[in-house]
Design a protein around this motif. Structure first.
Motif, PDB file in Angstrom:
ATOM      1  N   VAL A 195       0.865  -1.176   0.000  1.00  0.00           N
ATOM      2  CA  VAL A 195       0.000   0.000   0.000  1.00  0.00           C
ATOM      3  C   VAL A 195       0.908   1.235   0.000  1.00  0.00           C
ATOM      4  CG1 VAL A 195      -1.747   1.294   1.279  1.00  0.00           C
ATOM      5  CG2 VAL A 195      -1.816  -1.222   1.233  1.00  0.00           C
TER       6      VAL A 195
ATOM      7  N   SER B 283      -0.394   4.480  -0.825  1.00  0.00           N
ATOM      8  CA  SER B 283      -1.157   5.705  -0.571  1.00  0.00           C
ATOM      9  C   SER B 283      -2.518   5.328  -0.014  1.00  0.00           C
ATOM     10  CB  SER B 283      -1.317   6.503  -1.875  1.00  0.00           C
ATOM     11  OG  SER B 283      -2.035   7.703  -1.656  1.00  0.00           O
ATOM     12  N   ARG B 284      -3.027   6.202   0.859  1.00  0.00           N
ATOM     13  CA  ARG B 284      -4.410   6.087   1.343  1.00  0.00           C
ATOM     14  C   ARG B 284      -5.036   7.460   1.169  1.00  0.00           C
ATOM     15  NH1 ARG B 284      -6.318   3.125   5.328  1.00  0.00           N
ATOM     16  NH2 ARG B 284      -8.120   4.362   4.787  1.00  0.00           N
TER      17      ARG B 284
ATOM     18  N   ARG C 130     -10.122   4.587   0.221  1.00  0.00           N
ATOM     19  CA  ARG C 130      -9.343   4.233  -0.969  1.00  0.00           C
ATOM     20  C   ARG C 130      -7.903   3.896  -0.585  1.00  0.00           C
ATOM     21  NH1 ARG C 130      -8.199   8.920  -4.991  1.00  0.00           N
ATOM     22  NH2 ARG C 130     -10.422   9.272  -4.635  1.00  0.00           N
TER      23      ARG C 130
ATOM     24  N   ILE D 130      -4.170   2.705  -2.484  1.00  0.00           N
ATOM     25  CA  ILE D 130      -3.457   2.502  -3.742  1.00  0.00           C
ATOM     26  C   ILE D 130      -2.306   1.540  -3.465  1.00  0.00           C
ATOM     27  CG2 ILE D 130      -2.206   3.611  -5.628  1.00  0.00           C
ATOM     28  CD1 ILE D 130      -5.083   4.634  -5.370  1.00  0.00           C
ATOM     29  N   VAL D 131      -2.221   0.474  -4.269  1.00  0.00           N
ATOM     30  CA  VAL D 131      -1.112  -0.471  -4.124  1.00  0.00           C
ATOM     31  C   VAL D 131      -0.202  -0.395  -5.351  1.00  0.00           C
ATOM     32  CG1 VAL D 131      -2.356  -2.076  -2.596  1.00  0.00           C
ATOM     33  CG2 VAL D 131      -2.490  -2.384  -5.093  1.00  0.00           C
ATOM     34  N   ASP D 132       1.016  -0.958  -5.187  1.00  0.00           N
ATOM     35  CA  ASP D 132       2.019  -0.802  -6.247  1.00  0.00           C
ATOM     36  C   ASP D 132       1.958  -1.908  -7.306  1.00  0.00           C
ATOM     37  OD1 ASP D 132       3.141  -2.871  -4.812  1.00  0.00           O
ATOM     38  OD2 ASP D 132       5.020  -1.833  -4.340  1.00  0.00           O
TER      39      ASP D 132
ATOM     40  N   LEU E  24      -7.432  -0.540 -12.226  1.00  0.00           N
ATOM     41  CA  LEU E  24      -5.982  -0.651 -12.335  1.00  0.00           C
ATOM     42  C   LEU E  24      -5.491   0.344 -13.362  1.00  0.00           C
ATOM     43  CD1 LEU E  24      -5.541  -4.554 -12.746  1.00  0.00           C
ATOM     44  CD2 LEU E  24      -5.322  -3.248 -10.619  1.00  0.00           C
ATOM     45  N   SER E  25      -4.454   1.116 -13.007  1.00  0.00           N
ATOM     46  CA  SER E  25      -3.634   1.770 -14.015  1.00  0.00           C
ATOM     47  C   SER E  25      -2.448   0.831 -14.260  1.00  0.00           C
ATOM     48  CB  SER E  25      -3.133   3.119 -13.512  1.00  0.00           C
ATOM     49  OG  SER E  25      -4.199   3.994 -13.287  1.00  0.00           O
TER      50      SER E  25
ATOM     51  N   HIS F  99      -0.610   1.250 -10.784  1.00  0.00           N
ATOM     52  CA  HIS F  99      -1.422   1.479  -9.592  1.00  0.00           C
ATOM     53  C   HIS F  99      -2.591   0.498  -9.562  1.00  0.00           C
ATOM     54  CE1 HIS F  99       0.246   5.490 -10.645  1.00  0.00           C
ATOM     55  NE2 HIS F  99       0.164   5.818  -9.373  1.00  0.00           N
TER      56      HIS F  99
ATOM     57  N   ILE G  74      -6.175   0.264  -7.592  1.00  0.00           N
ATOM     58  CA  ILE G  74      -7.054   1.143  -6.815  1.00  0.00           C
ATOM     59  C   ILE G  74      -8.054   0.262  -6.063  1.00  0.00           C
ATOM     60  CG2 ILE G  74      -8.780   2.991  -6.927  1.00  0.00           C
ATOM     61  CD1 ILE G  74      -6.454   2.936  -9.770  1.00  0.00           C
TER      62      ILE G  74
END
Lengths: 361, 361
Positions: B259, B261-262, B267, B269-271, B301-302, B305, B307
């Protein structure tokens, strides 16, 4: 342009399928055209390498006038810095954990400027610790979420809080704000408020970094931005054509594939499936645009099979025929292959290893 | 089981993210369980290597009782034959063009049996020409489309016509019929009619080859089949759990991710993004199952990232926390990484290069 010419390489028609080809005239045109658009808008151009993952193409972007490059992952930045393409690199991903912050500082010692984003205090403190241990100062951009719904602080006031924390921490210097994409719904409002908040606080914001290829047409609508990060424009794809930022003739990436079966009158099977084209769709229908049969529809993909519906196409390819497919999303296709073939005038002019393919860490 | 144990390798907790881990106890259990299921149904087991793309795992399948292996692409078969895993290989893809039929014959000369499919006369004639030039005889299975809508002859009578053509051509011997998946809508009707047609014509059909992991539960419904090709069962994934052929505890592949970002309360965000998990969905929602937070949803998903929507999850991960994601489709994830990490009892027991990754030709 310093694309190397090797007359010993094959005729394009000799390339076995499936493979990814790059039409070099279009690539060069895309690089020059977008460099001009970004410069004309008064922005610095910092292309994102995720689309091509090839140092030589990054070098073409720098030669055309880009001030530096953008990478998403450390492994990509290592590849491009190893290749000596630029000494001004931005990494637009939160770097978390000692293993990665150590690699980041190794890289920082090798270039003139390596900047990185942060959108929360845990990431910022980790960067500060790593930079302090090396006795260095790391430029930081605060990532902002202006409506895209991914990473980023949600409010201009949170960006200011994070910039103030950076001020107090050793080893990190807040140089500005970053958003993706430029045209996310709240960008204008968010950045206007942030600029005003930071000014009132006496905190400079030398860098305001926007991004995205579809937003190239609206650069003038975001006058406060100082630099632009676009990636997809070097190749373009079905999504960019649907976005109105490119035409089919701007699409430099073709997936070359062979028809291996015609099980019915209206169905063709080609030897490129999701392992080359990927199943990425986002807002477009189907899985690619068939150059030679524009009325045909790539309606489905298995891993190794592309399934093409020919019912709307008066002309129908035969088994053994080569067809070229423009993918929905060129960036992810680059990541599926070990090399791409640069074509000009029907010849393979260069074979580029996709050097930063698969750099997930 | 001959999985090599190296006590010098790291604790699983030391693995940087994102990476793909394989839980070795589950892998071994899946191989043994499905070998038993297929043998109990009176079929030969010919696993498809597309799921793992790792010769050592193919060797485990052979050691467990598989009669040979299935590959989709020549490059995969070359990798597995180079590694000496089996001398009985089936390639389930139409091989088109002199470059590829030449490689096919090179391979045929190195193993006891190399069989290949054909579903049309152009492909069959190409195989015949190549085999004749080498003075060899190539076993052929005729691929049938029993309703899946991909490759394959549409009617049993067309299969018979193609088998008769094979009889007249030098270098090719029709050994039977092949279908994917086993439980395509018309399989039973198609194969019953084909068996009767071929018998009336005095043409033997020693091999009737079915495939697919979801159809493992209904092997008994297709009594005429002689062999089964399943791939996904070695790892399993969200699709297999939704198909009722596996539980979460049978899922041997986890994508280990951090993880980073939160940005909001709900929400994370994972790597790991589409560059590891891929955006494959088919009939399942979202983009993977979060092991530690089963109520969380990987909603988008990007490329880099993931989501995650935490609104349904009472517990919420913090920035820096590791979470494991079971992917929608494990086969395509294998193709995204250069290596996977085999875990047992919290240790990295082995690092396997994904040797046949990216073999698109």
């Amino acid at each position: 342009m310093d694309i190397r010419h090797d007359p010993m390489l094959a005729a394009a028609g000799d390339l076995d399928t499936p493979c990814v080809t790059i039409l070099l005239d279009r690539l060069e045109d895309n690089i020059a055209r977008v460099q001009h658009m970004i410069a004309a808008a008064g922005r610095a151009n910092r292309p994102h390498i995720k689309t091509h993952k090839i140092p030589a193409i990054g070098a073409l972007q720098i030669a055309a006038g880009a001030i530096g490059l953008t990478c998403q992952k450390l492994g990509e930045a290592e590849t491009f810095i190893d290749a000596g393409v630029t000494d001004d690199m931005l990494i637009t991903f939160n770097i978390v954990g000692d293993a990665k912050t150590g690699r980041l500082m190794d890289l920082a010692e090798r270039v003139k400027r390596l900047a990185v984003v942060a959108d929360n205090d845990i990431v910022l403190r980790g960067l500060s610790d790593a930079a302090r241990r090396r006795g260095r100062s790391l430029p930081i951009l605060i990532e902002c979420d202006a409506g895209f719904g991914r990473n980023g602080v949600q409010w201009p006031s949170t960006a200011l809080d994070l910039a103030r924390l950076a001020d107090r921490l050793p080893g990190v210097v807040c140089e500005g704000l970053l958003v993706f994409p430029n045209n996310a719904p709240r960008t204008l409002e968010f950045f206007a408020e942030a600029v005003s908040l930071f000014r009132a606080a006496g905190m400079p914001l030398p860098v305001l970094s926007g991004g995205g290829t579809p937003s190239l047409n609206s650069l003038a609508d975001y006058p406060m931005m100082t630099e632009h990060r676009a990636g997809t424009y070097v190749y373009n794809d079905v999504m960019m054509v649907h976005s109105g930022i490119a035409t089919w003739e701007n699409c430099a990436m073709h997936v070359r594939t062979t028809v291996v079966s015609r099980p019915t009158e209206d169905r063709a099977i080609v030897d490129a499936g999701s392992k080359v084209l990927t199943r990425e769709q986002y807002y477009v229908q189907n899985f690619g645009h068939v150059v030679e049969y524009p009325e045909a529809a790539v309606i489905n993909l298995s891993e190794e099979h592309g399934i093409i519906d020919l019912s709307a196409s008066a002309e129908k390819p035969r088994v053994g025929e080569i067809v070229n497919i423009i993918p929905n999303h060129c960036c992810v296709v680059s990541n599926m292959v070990d090399e791409v073939y640069g074509l000009r005038d029907g010849r393979v002019e260069i074979v580029w290893p996709v050097a930063a393919r698969g750099k997930v860490r």
